[in-house]
Scaffold this motif. Structure first.
Motif, PDB file in Angstrom:
ATOM      1  N   LYS A  79       0.833  -1.209   0.000  1.00 59.27           N
ATOM      2  CA  LYS A  79       0.000   0.000   0.000  1.00 59.27           C
ATOM      3  C   LYS A  79       0.863   1.253   0.000  1.00 59.27           C
ATOM      4  N   GLU A  80       1.935   1.232   0.763  1.00 56.94           N
ATOM      5  CA  GLU A  80       2.848   2.376   0.812  1.00 56.94           C
ATOM      6  C   GLU A  80       3.475   2.631  -0.555  1.00 56.94           C
ATOM      7  N   LEU A  81       3.897   1.568  -1.220  1.00 62.18           N
ATOM      8  CA  LEU A  81       4.500   1.710  -2.543  1.00 62.18           C
ATOM      9  C   LEU A  81       3.479   2.188  -3.572  1.00 62.18           C
ATOM     10  N   GLU A  82       2.237   1.718  -3.457  1.00 62.83           N
ATOM     11  CA  GLU A  82       1.183   2.169  -4.376  1.00 62.83           C
ATOM     12  C   GLU A  82       0.926   3.669  -4.204  1.00 62.83           C
ATOM     13  N   ARG A  83       0.915   4.148  -2.964  1.00 62.05           N
ATOM     14  CA  ARG A  83       0.748   5.588  -2.717  1.00 62.05           C
ATOM     15  C   ARG A  83       1.920   6.371  -3.306  1.00 62.05           C
ATOM     16  N   GLU A  84       3.124   5.825  -3.187  1.00 67.12           N
ATOM     17  CA  GLU A  84       4.308   6.493  -3.727  1.00 67.12           C
ATOM     18  C   GLU A  84       4.237   6.585  -5.247  1.00 67.12           C
ATOM     19  N   VAL A  85       3.814   5.505  -5.895  1.00 67.25           N
ATOM     20  CA  VAL A  85       3.687   5.501  -7.357  1.00 67.25           C
ATOM     21  C   VAL A  85       2.639   6.513  -7.790  1.00 67.25           C
ATOM     22  N   ALA A  86       1.512   6.573  -7.078  1.00 66.56           N
ATOM     23  CA  ALA A  86       0.472   7.544  -7.414  1.00 66.56           C
ATOM     24  C   ALA A  86       0.997   8.963  -7.284  1.00 66.56           C
ATOM     25  N   LEU A  87       1.807   9.214  -6.266  1.00 75.03           N
ATOM     26  CA  LEU A  87       2.399  10.539  -6.079  1.00 75.03           C
ATOM     27  C   LEU A  87       3.336  10.881  -7.235  1.00 75.03           C
ATOM     28  N   TYR A  88       4.169   9.934  -7.649  1.00 74.94           N
ATOM     29  CA  TYR A  88       5.073  10.158  -8.787  1.00 74.94           C
ATOM     30  C   TYR A  88       4.289  10.418 -10.067  1.00 74.94           C
ATOM     31  N   LYS A  89       3.212   9.668 -10.277  1.00 83.47           N
ATOM     32  CA  LYS A  89       2.394   9.864 -11.482  1.00 83.47           C
ATOM     33  C   LYS A  89       1.776  11.250 -11.490  1.00 83.47           C
ATOM     34  N   SER A  90       1.264  11.690 -10.343  1.00 86.87           N
ATOM     35  CA  SER A  90       0.645  13.018 -10.294  1.00 86.87           C
ATOM     36  C   SER A  90       1.692  14.107 -10.516  1.00 86.87           C
ATOM     37  N   PHE A  91       2.900  13.878 -10.014  1.00 82.09           N
ATOM     38  CA  PHE A  91       3.971  14.843 -10.239  1.00 82.09           C
ATOM     39  C   PHE A  91       4.331  14.922 -11.720  1.00 82.09           C
ATOM     40  N   LEU A  92       4.473  13.759 -12.373  1.00 77.36           N
ATOM     41  CA  LEU A  92       4.812  13.748 -13.792  1.00 77.36           C
ATOM     42  C   LEU A  92       3.688  14.377 -14.622  1.00 77.36           C
ATOM     43  N   ALA A  94       1.611  16.721 -13.598  1.00 81.57           N
ATOM     44  CA  ALA A  94       1.662  18.166 -13.361  1.00 81.57           C
ATOM     45  C   ALA A  94       2.833  18.811 -14.097  1.00 81.57           C
ATOM     46  N   ALA A  95       3.916  18.070 -14.253  1.00 80.89           N
ATOM     47  CA  ALA A  95       5.090  18.600 -14.945  1.00 80.89           C
ATOM     48  C   ALA A  95       4.932  18.514 -16.452  1.00 80.89           C
ATOM     49  N   GLY A  96       3.878  17.863 -16.922  1.00 80.11           N
ATOM     50  CA  GLY A  96       3.620  17.764 -18.351  1.00 80.11           C
ATOM     51  C   GLY A  96       4.452  16.712 -19.043  1.00 80.11           C
ATOM     52  N   ARG A  97       4.936  15.740 -18.328  1.00 79.62           N
ATOM     53  CA  ARG A  97       5.764  14.701 -18.926  1.00 79.62           C
ATOM     54  C   ARG A  97       5.002  13.393 -19.092  1.00 79.62           C
ATOM     55  N   MET A  98       3.718  13.428 -18.810  1.00 77.07           N
ATOM     56  CA  MET A  98       2.964  12.188 -18.928  1.00 77.07           C
ATOM     57  C   MET A  98       1.633  12.451 -19.568  1.00 77.07           C
TER      58      MET A  98
END
Length: 98
Positions: A79-92, A94-98
């Motif tokens: 669950k912790e890793l899934e939250r981390e991946v979701a955070l990275y996805k939202s960052f990417l 927002a940065a326009g790289r995804m």
């Protein structure tokens, strides 16, 4: 009485060498121009540091009533890793790289 600070770090190798050579603390103090008390305190602190080595701090607080199983630990880690991946996805996103 104020404390006399010395630059003992510069001469600690000399203190160790003289101590290993079998000199008394009084002889070490006279050879280096320090007081017997300074040498005694430094050698005692050095020996305590050597005895301690690397220690793992004790856990604080009351122990668990029901220890966690490996399966439950793995579920929490996933669950912790899934939250981390979701955070990275939202960052990417927002940065326009995804």
């Amino acid at each position: 009485m104020s404390r006399k600070y010395t630059h003992i770090m510069q001469i600690e190798d000399k203190i160790l060498n003289l101590d290993k050579a079998g000199k008394t603390r009084r002889e070490i103090a006279e050879a280096l121009g320090l007081t017997l008390k300074q040498i005694r305190n430094w050698v005692n602190r050095y020996n305590k540091r050597q005895d301690k080595g690397i220690t793992v701090p004790k856990r604080k607080g009351r122990p668990r009533k029901n220890p966690m199983t490996k399966e439950h630990e793995m579920t929490l880690r996933i669950k912790e890793l899934e939250r981390e991946v979701a955070l990275y996805k939202s960052f990417l996103h927002a940065a326009g790289r995804m």
